[in-house]
Design a protein around this motif. Structure first.
Motif, PDB file in Angstrom:
ATOM      1  N   GLU A  68      24.414  14.091  -7.291  1.00 26.79           N
ATOM      2  CA  GLU A  68      24.392  15.644  -7.671  1.00 26.79           C
ATOM      3  C   GLU A  68      23.133  16.137  -7.950  1.00 26.79           C
ATOM      4  OE1 GLU A  68      26.597  18.242 -11.207  1.00 26.79           O
ATOM      5  OE2 GLU A  68      26.909  15.860 -10.933  1.00 26.79           O
ATOM      6  N   TYR A  69      22.360  15.369  -8.636  1.00 24.15           N
ATOM      7  CA  TYR A  69      21.036  15.765  -8.974  1.00 24.15           C
ATOM      8  C   TYR A  69      20.236  16.097  -7.571  1.00 24.15           C
ATOM      9  CZ  TYR A  69      15.982  16.059 -10.194  1.00 24.15           C
ATOM     10  OH  TYR A  69      14.769  16.532 -10.219  1.00 24.15           O
ATOM     11  N   CYS A  70      20.272  15.436  -6.523  1.00 29.96           N
ATOM     12  CA  CYS A  70      19.414  15.397  -5.477  1.00 29.96           C
ATOM     13  C   CYS A  70      20.062  16.358  -4.511  1.00 29.96           C
ATOM     14  CB  CYS A  70      19.513  14.182  -4.493  1.00 29.96           C
ATOM     15  SG  CYS A  70      18.846  12.668  -5.139  1.00 29.96           S
ATOM     16  N   ASP A  71      21.192  16.832  -4.443  1.00 22.08           N
ATOM     17  CA  ASP A  71      22.049  17.923  -3.881  1.00 22.08           C
ATOM     18  C   ASP A  71      21.445  19.287  -4.687  1.00 22.08           C
ATOM     19  OD1 ASP A  71      23.309  16.282  -2.119  1.00 22.08           O
ATOM     20  OD2 ASP A  71      25.208  16.602  -3.046  1.00 22.08           O
ATOM     21  N   ASN A  72      21.585  19.383  -5.923  1.00 24.33           N
ATOM     22  CA  ASN A  72      21.040  20.495  -6.753  1.00 24.33           C
ATOM     23  C   ASN A  72      19.642  20.767  -6.218  1.00 24.33           C
ATOM     24  OD1 ASN A  72      23.581  20.971  -7.537  1.00 24.33           O
ATOM     25  ND2 ASN A  72      23.326  19.838  -9.402  1.00 24.33           N
ATOM     26  N   PHE A  73      19.107  19.703  -6.361  1.00 18.47           N
ATOM     27  CA  PHE A  73      17.374  19.765  -6.182  1.00 18.47           C
ATOM     28  C   PHE A  73      16.924  20.359  -4.963  1.00 18.47           C
ATOM     29  CE2 PHE A  73      13.411  18.021  -4.551  1.00 18.47           C
ATOM     30  CZ  PHE A  73      12.633  17.972  -5.609  1.00 18.47           C
ATOM     31  N   CYS A  74      17.827  19.911  -3.965  1.00 17.62           N
ATOM     32  CA  CYS A  74      17.663  20.277  -2.232  1.00 17.62           C
ATOM     33  C   CYS A  74      17.928  21.811  -2.371  1.00 17.62           C
ATOM     34  CB  CYS A  74      18.324  19.499  -1.412  1.00 17.62           C
ATOM     35  SG  CYS A  74      17.494  17.906  -1.374  1.00 17.62           S
ATOM     36  N   VAL A  85      20.238  18.022 -17.419  1.00 12.87           N
ATOM     37  CA  VAL A  85      21.710  17.558 -17.125  1.00 12.87           C
ATOM     38  C   VAL A  85      21.628  16.119 -16.764  1.00 12.87           C
ATOM     39  CG1 VAL A  85      23.916  17.872 -15.662  1.00 12.87           C
ATOM     40  CG2 VAL A  85      22.537  19.824 -16.408  1.00 12.87           C
ATOM     41  N   LEU A  86      20.712  15.673 -15.972  1.00 14.21           N
ATOM     42  CA  LEU A  86      20.875  14.287 -15.388  1.00 14.21           C
ATOM     43  C   LEU A  86      20.624  13.355 -16.509  1.00 14.21           C
ATOM     44  CD1 LEU A  86      20.659  12.350 -12.783  1.00 14.21           C
ATOM     45  CD2 LEU A  86      18.206  12.986 -12.947  1.00 14.21           C
ATOM     46  N   THR A 139      14.844  26.017 -13.201  1.00 13.20           N
ATOM     47  CA  THR A 139      16.061  25.376 -12.542  1.00 13.20           C
ATOM     48  C   THR A 139      16.060  23.926 -12.398  1.00 13.20           C
ATOM     49  OG1 THR A 139      16.443  27.529 -11.254  1.00 13.20           O
ATOM     50  CG2 THR A 139      17.120  25.600 -10.494  1.00 13.20           C
ATOM     51  N   LEU A 140      14.708  23.369 -11.853  1.00 12.19           N
ATOM     52  CA  LEU A 140      14.425  22.005 -11.733  1.00 12.19           C
ATOM     53  C   LEU A 140      14.707  21.254 -12.989  1.00 12.19           C
ATOM     54  CD1 LEU A 140      12.096  21.654  -8.752  1.00 12.19           C
ATOM     55  CD2 LEU A 140      14.591  21.627  -8.656  1.00 12.19           C
ATOM     56  N   ARG A 141      14.139  21.777 -14.120  1.00  6.55           N
ATOM     57  CA  ARG A 141      14.174  21.266 -15.231  1.00  6.55           C
ATOM     58  C   ARG A 141      15.535  21.296 -15.807  1.00  6.55           C
ATOM     59  NH1 ARG A 141       8.396  23.041 -18.138  1.00  6.55           N
ATOM     60  NH2 ARG A 141       7.336  21.697 -17.057  1.00  6.55           N
ATOM     61  N   ALA A 142      16.506  22.321 -15.814  1.00 10.46           N
ATOM     62  CA  ALA A 142      17.804  22.337 -16.232  1.00 10.46           C
ATOM     63  C   ALA A 142      18.577  21.218 -15.373  1.00 10.46           C
ATOM     64  CB  ALA A 142      18.322  23.503 -15.903  1.00 10.46           C
ATOM     65  N   PHE A 143      18.205  21.074 -14.141  1.00  8.56           N
ATOM     66  CA  PHE A 143      18.926  19.785 -13.494  1.00  8.56           C
ATOM     67  C   PHE A 143      18.508  18.605 -14.262  1.00  8.56           C
ATOM     68  CE2 PHE A 143      18.945  22.555  -9.329  1.00  8.56           C
ATOM     69  CZ  PHE A 143      20.095  23.290  -9.998  1.00  8.56           C
ATOM     70  N   GLU A 144      17.358  18.234 -14.428  1.00  8.63           N
ATOM     71  CA  GLU A 144      17.054  16.878 -14.949  1.00  8.63           C
ATOM     72  C   GLU A 144      17.665  16.969 -16.207  1.00  8.63           C
ATOM     73  OE1 GLU A 144      12.723  14.930 -16.744  1.00  8.63           O
ATOM     74  OE2 GLU A 144      12.399  16.735 -15.179  1.00  8.63           O
ATOM     75  N   ALA A 165       9.739  13.274  -9.606  1.00  9.34           N
ATOM     76  CA  ALA A 165       9.039  12.301 -10.393  1.00  9.34           C
ATOM     77  C   ALA A 165       9.372  11.933 -11.664  1.00  9.34           C
ATOM     78  CB  ALA A 165       7.488  12.177 -10.073  1.00  9.34           C
ATOM     79  N   ALA A 166       9.449  13.198 -12.502  1.00  9.87           N
ATOM     80  CA  ALA A 166       9.727  13.151 -13.798  1.00  9.87           C
ATOM     81  C   ALA A 166      11.232  12.674 -13.901  1.00  9.87           C
ATOM     82  CB  ALA A 166       9.805  14.605 -14.365  1.00  9.87           C
ATOM     83  N   ALA A 167      12.039  12.965 -12.970  1.00  9.22           N
ATOM     84  CA  ALA A 167      13.701  12.745 -13.151  1.00  9.22           C
ATOM     85  C   ALA A 167      13.880  11.184 -12.363  1.00  9.22           C
ATOM     86  CB  ALA A 167      14.478  13.714 -12.351  1.00  9.22           C
ATOM     87  N   ARG A 168      12.896  10.585 -11.844  1.00  9.21           N
ATOM     88  CA  ARG A 168      13.383   9.385 -11.107  1.00  9.21           C
ATOM     89  C   ARG A 168      13.618   8.336 -11.670  1.00  9.21           C
ATOM     90  NH1 ARG A 168      15.146   6.025  -8.494  1.00  9.21           N
ATOM     91  NH2 ARG A 168      14.121   4.985  -7.003  1.00  9.21           N
ATOM     92  N   SER A 169      13.169   8.202 -13.188  1.00 10.19           N
ATOM     93  CA  SER A 169      13.533   7.142 -13.950  1.00 10.19           C
ATOM     94  C   SER A 169      15.242   7.175 -14.221  1.00 10.19           C
ATOM     95  CB  SER A 169      12.981   7.237 -15.301  1.00 10.19           C
ATOM     96  OG  SER A 169      13.229   8.161 -16.088  1.00 10.19           O
ATOM     97  N   HIS A 170      15.970   8.439 -14.102  1.00  5.16           N
ATOM     98  CA  HIS A 170      17.218   8.505 -14.293  1.00  5.16           C
ATOM     99  C   HIS A 170      18.065   8.435 -13.081  1.00  5.16           C
ATOM    100  CE1 HIS A 170      16.452   9.115 -18.480  1.00  5.16           C
ATOM    101  NE2 HIS A 170      15.569   9.845 -18.173  1.00  5.16           N
ATOM    102  N   LEU A 171      17.503   8.059 -11.983  1.00  4.77           N
ATOM    103  CA  LEU A 171      18.195   8.144 -10.472  1.00  4.77           C
ATOM    104  C   LEU A 171      18.245   6.579 -10.270  1.00  4.77           C
ATOM    105  CD1 LEU A 171      16.079  10.920  -8.833  1.00  4.77           C
ATOM    106  CD2 LEU A 171      18.383  10.993  -9.660  1.00  4.77           C
ATOM    107  N   THR A 172      19.509   6.594  -9.295  1.00  4.70           N
ATOM    108  CA  THR A 172      19.346   5.012  -9.232  1.00  4.70           C
ATOM    109  C   THR A 172      19.174   5.051  -7.513  1.00  4.70           C
ATOM    110  OG1 THR A 172      21.125   3.407  -8.601  1.00  4.70           O
ATOM    111  CG2 THR A 172      21.945   5.526  -8.335  1.00  4.70           C
TER     112      THR A 172
END
Length: 139
Positions: free
Chosen positions: A53-59, A40-41, A33-38, A90-97
């Motif tokens: 959106e990513y943070c909301d889905n992650f939580c 999409v991100l 699930t978390l990889r799927a969110f990443e 952490a893996a998704a962090r580079s795609h977050l602002t």
């Protein structure tokens, strides 16, 4: 007269195995699930909207799994969940602002929840391998 549909009770070792298998399946589901969110991100431009959106889905995913578990009964599996979650975030962090307040909030809450768990589980009940895994995920 009621029908007798009661299944025979499992042995305690079988229950522990079922719980371990359930935990493994839940962890694999959470990871997918978390990889799927990443994924999409990564397909979106870096923006406040995509980060929020990513943070909301992650939580939501994390709360769905971890929210129903008691730290006293599920301490080690929850530690594994937090390690997995930290690594995925952490893996998704580079795609977050950093402009999204949710990014900082998720990091704070994730760290706080993880450390609260570590404080609630006696140190002698956490195997060395779990400490190493935690250390690597935080680093």
């Amino acid at each position: 007269m009621a029908e007798n549909n009661v299944e025979p009770e499992h042995e305690w070792s079988d229950r522990a195995l079922d719980t371990a298998e359930d935990t493994l399946v839940a962890m694999e589901t959470l990871l997918a699930t978390l990889r799927a969110f990443e994924d999409v991100l990564r397909q979106q431009e870096i923006s406040v909207e995509s980060s929020t959106e990513y943070c909301d889905n992650f939580c939501q995913a994390l709360m769905h799994y971890a929210g129903s578990r008691n730290s006293m009964e599920h301490g080690l599996p929850l530690l594994e969940v937090y390690c997995l979650s930290i690594t995925c975030f952490a893996a998704a962090r580079s795609h977050l602002t950093a402009e999204s307040d949710r990014v900082a909030l998720v990091l704070k809450r994730l760290a706080l929840s993880c450390f609260e768990l570590l404080l609630s589980v006696p140190e002698n009940e956490i195997p060395y391998e779990a400490w190493v895994q935690f250390h690597h995920s935080v680093r």
